[in-house]
Design a protein around this motif. Sequence first.
Motif, PDB file in Angstrom:
ATOM      1  N   GLY A 183       0.793  -1.219   0.000  1.00  0.00           N
ATOM      2  CA  GLY A 183       0.000   0.000   0.000  1.00  0.00           C
ATOM      3  C   GLY A 183       0.823   1.265   0.000  1.00  0.00           C
ATOM      4  N   LYS A 184       2.152   1.132   0.106  1.00  0.00           N
ATOM      5  CA  LYS A 184       3.043   2.288   0.116  1.00  0.00           C
ATOM      6  C   LYS A 184       3.863   2.312  -1.169  1.00  0.00           C
ATOM      7  N   LYS A 185       4.467   3.455  -1.457  1.00  0.00           N
ATOM      8  CA  LYS A 185       5.356   3.547  -2.604  1.00  0.00           C
ATOM      9  C   LYS A 185       6.616   2.727  -2.338  1.00  0.00           C
ATOM     10  N   PHE A 186       7.125   2.075  -3.377  1.00  0.00           N
ATOM     11  CA  PHE A 186       8.380   1.344  -3.246  1.00  0.00           C
ATOM     12  C   PHE A 186       9.499   2.355  -2.998  1.00  0.00           C
ATOM     13  N   PRO A 187      10.517   1.994  -2.212  1.00  0.00           N
ATOM     14  CA  PRO A 187      11.603   2.939  -1.919  1.00  0.00           C
ATOM     15  C   PRO A 187      12.252   3.510  -3.185  1.00  0.00           C
ATOM     16  N   ASN A 188      12.522   4.801  -3.141  1.00  0.00           N
ATOM     17  CA  ASN A 188      13.098   5.519  -4.283  1.00  0.00           C
ATOM     18  C   ASN A 188      14.623   5.492  -4.164  1.00  0.00           C
ATOM     19  N   LEU A 189      15.220   4.363  -4.545  1.00  0.00           N
ATOM     20  CA  LEU A 189      16.663   4.166  -4.412  1.00  0.00           C
ATOM     21  C   LEU A 189      17.253   3.631  -5.707  1.00  0.00           C
ATOM     22  N   ASN A 190      18.418   4.135  -6.070  1.00  0.00           N
ATOM     23  CA  ASN A 190      19.167   3.609  -7.209  1.00  0.00           C
ATOM     24  C   ASN A 190      20.091   2.492  -6.728  1.00  0.00           C
ATOM     25  N   VAL A 191      20.112   1.395  -7.474  1.00  0.00           N
ATOM     26  CA  VAL A 191      20.911   0.229  -7.088  1.00  0.00           C
ATOM     27  C   VAL A 191      21.688  -0.261  -8.306  1.00  0.00           C
ATOM     28  N   ASP A 192      22.926  -0.687  -8.106  1.00  0.00           N
ATOM     29  CA  ASP A 192      23.695  -1.297  -9.190  1.00  0.00           C
ATOM     30  C   ASP A 192      22.974  -2.541  -9.695  1.00  0.00           C
ATOM     31  N   ALA A 193      23.142  -2.813 -10.990  1.00  0.00           N
ATOM     32  CA  ALA A 193      22.540  -4.007 -11.577  1.00  0.00           C
ATOM     33  C   ALA A 193      23.464  -4.555 -12.658  1.00  0.00           C
ATOM     34  N   MET A 194      23.226  -5.805 -13.017  1.00  0.00           N
ATOM     35  CA  MET A 194      24.016  -6.487 -14.032  1.00  0.00           C
ATOM     36  C   MET A 194      23.067  -7.214 -14.982  1.00  0.00           C
ATOM     37  N   ASN A 195      23.463  -7.319 -16.262  1.00  0.00           N
ATOM     38  CA  ASN A 195      22.694  -8.135 -17.195  1.00  0.00           C
ATOM     39  C   ASN A 195      23.586  -9.198 -17.820  1.00  0.00           C
ATOM     40  N   GLU A 196      22.978 -10.004 -18.699  1.00  0.00           N
ATOM     41  CA  GLU A 196      23.703 -11.148 -19.258  1.00  0.00           C
ATOM     42  C   GLU A 196      24.830 -10.726 -20.189  1.00  0.00           C
ATOM     43  N   MET A 197      24.818  -9.459 -20.630  1.00  0.00           N
ATOM     44  CA  MET A 197      25.874  -8.964 -21.514  1.00  0.00           C
ATOM     45  C   MET A 197      27.099  -8.458 -20.742  1.00  0.00           C
ATOM     46  N   GLY A 198      27.003  -8.439 -19.421  1.00  0.00           N
ATOM     47  CA  GLY A 198      28.104  -7.945 -18.612  1.00  0.00           C
ATOM     48  C   GLY A 198      28.075  -6.453 -18.381  1.00  0.00           C
ATOM     49  N   ASP A 199      26.932  -5.827 -18.675  1.00  0.00           N
ATOM     50  CA  ASP A 199      26.788  -4.386 -18.484  1.00  0.00           C
ATOM     51  C   ASP A 199      26.386  -4.087 -17.038  1.00  0.00           C
ATOM     52  N   THR A 200      27.056  -3.126 -16.419  1.00  0.00           N
ATOM     53  CA  THR A 200      26.690  -2.649 -15.091  1.00  0.00           C
ATOM     54  C   THR A 200      25.983  -1.309 -15.240  1.00  0.00           C
ATOM     55  N   PHE A 201      24.856  -1.149 -14.576  1.00  0.00           N
ATOM     56  CA  PHE A 201      24.064   0.070 -14.706  1.00  0.00           C
ATOM     57  C   PHE A 201      23.242   0.244 -13.436  1.00  0.00           C
ATOM     58  N   LYS A 202      22.587   1.382 -13.308  1.00  0.00           N
ATOM     59  CA  LYS A 202      21.750   1.666 -12.153  1.00  0.00           C
ATOM     60  C   LYS A 202      20.292   1.343 -12.474  1.00  0.00           C
ATOM     61  N   VAL A 203      19.604   0.779 -11.496  1.00  0.00           N
ATOM     62  CA  VAL A 203      18.167   0.533 -11.616  1.00  0.00           C
ATOM     63  C   VAL A 203      17.471   1.138 -10.410  1.00  0.00           C
ATOM     64  N   ASN A 204      16.407   1.886 -10.673  1.00  0.00           N
ATOM     65  CA  ASN A 204      15.522   2.396  -9.636  1.00  0.00           C
ATOM     66  C   ASN A 204      14.171   1.739  -9.870  1.00  0.00           C
ATOM     67  N   VAL A 205      13.794   0.801  -9.020  1.00  0.00           N
ATOM     68  CA  VAL A 205      12.590  -0.002  -9.240  1.00  0.00           C
ATOM     69  C   VAL A 205      11.348   0.887  -9.314  1.00  0.00           C
ATOM     70  N   LEU A 206      11.273   1.885  -8.448  1.00  0.00           N
ATOM     71  CA  LEU A 206      10.135   2.802  -8.462  1.00  0.00           C
ATOM     72  C   LEU A 206      10.020   3.494  -9.817  1.00  0.00           C
ATOM     73  N   GLU A 207      11.136   3.982 -10.344  1.00  0.00           N
ATOM     74  CA  GLU A 207      11.120   4.650 -11.639  1.00  0.00           C
ATOM     75  C   GLU A 207      10.830   3.689 -12.779  1.00  0.00           C
ATOM     76  N   GLU A 208      11.296   2.444 -12.669  1.00  0.00           N
ATOM     77  CA  GLU A 208      10.989   1.449 -13.697  1.00  0.00           C
ATOM     78  C   GLU A 208       9.481   1.297 -13.860  1.00  0.00           C
ATOM     79  N   ALA A 209       8.770   1.262 -12.736  1.00  0.00           N
ATOM     80  CA  ALA A 209       7.314   1.131 -12.779  1.00  0.00           C
ATOM     81  C   ALA A 209       6.663   2.389 -13.341  1.00  0.00           C
ATOM     82  N   ILE A 210       6.981   3.532 -12.757  1.00  0.00           N
ATOM     83  CA  ILE A 210       6.298   4.780 -13.114  1.00  0.00           C
ATOM     84  C   ILE A 210       6.660   5.234 -14.525  1.00  0.00           C
TER      85      ILE A 210
END
Length: 212
Positions: free
Chosen positions: A5-32
């Motif tokens: 019932g609350k907004k997901f925390p607005n935090l940037n977190v390091d992430a990795m994909n299968e190509m070996g790329d490192t990038f930032k993901v903000n789950v809240l922003e991904e949704a909105i």
Amino acid sequence: MAIVGKKFPNLNVDAMNEMGDTFKVNVLEEAINNKKKVLLFWYPKDFTFVCPTELHAFEAAKAEFEKRNTIVIGASCDTPEVHFAWLSTAKDNGGIEGVTYPILADSNRNLASTLGILDISDETYNEETGVVLVEGDNVTYRATYIIDEEGTVVHESVNHMPLGRNVSEFLRLVDAYTHVQEKGEVCPANWEEGKDAMAPNAKGTASYLASH
């Protein structure tokens, strides 16, 4: 502490994909920003036992989530480099090669701590043998979140280390919440796509129970 019932925390977190790329993901922003639901699942640690079965299961269901306008994101407290090493390890050798969704690398544990899903004991339970898996290295429980298009958490669940998840249940939950959004009805126990739902009032409950 539950955040349903609350907004997901607005935090940037390091992430990795299968190509070996490192990038930032903000789950809240991904949704909105993408106007999509997000299915975020946490697992304890790379190169362990139950965990790769779950990552492969979510990969197998990724297309079904995409049909439902839902992004899949994995997460643990391992580093991006460890994620990539596991992504580069073949499935028949215990690896997660072939997984294509991003995996958060919350190595500073900022997001996991905010969510309250860390096992903060000194000894972490081993999924198979019941003995210590990691000493002094706080890992997360198997927590799962469904976040809607406005960034609100609509589902939160937490499993202990030995208990793998049923991916089909999360597809059902996405279907159920989408039905609520589109039809304005509520979904009774054991509801599945195509089954009867209920008007959200006493008359609706009585009518449903009378016919079921």
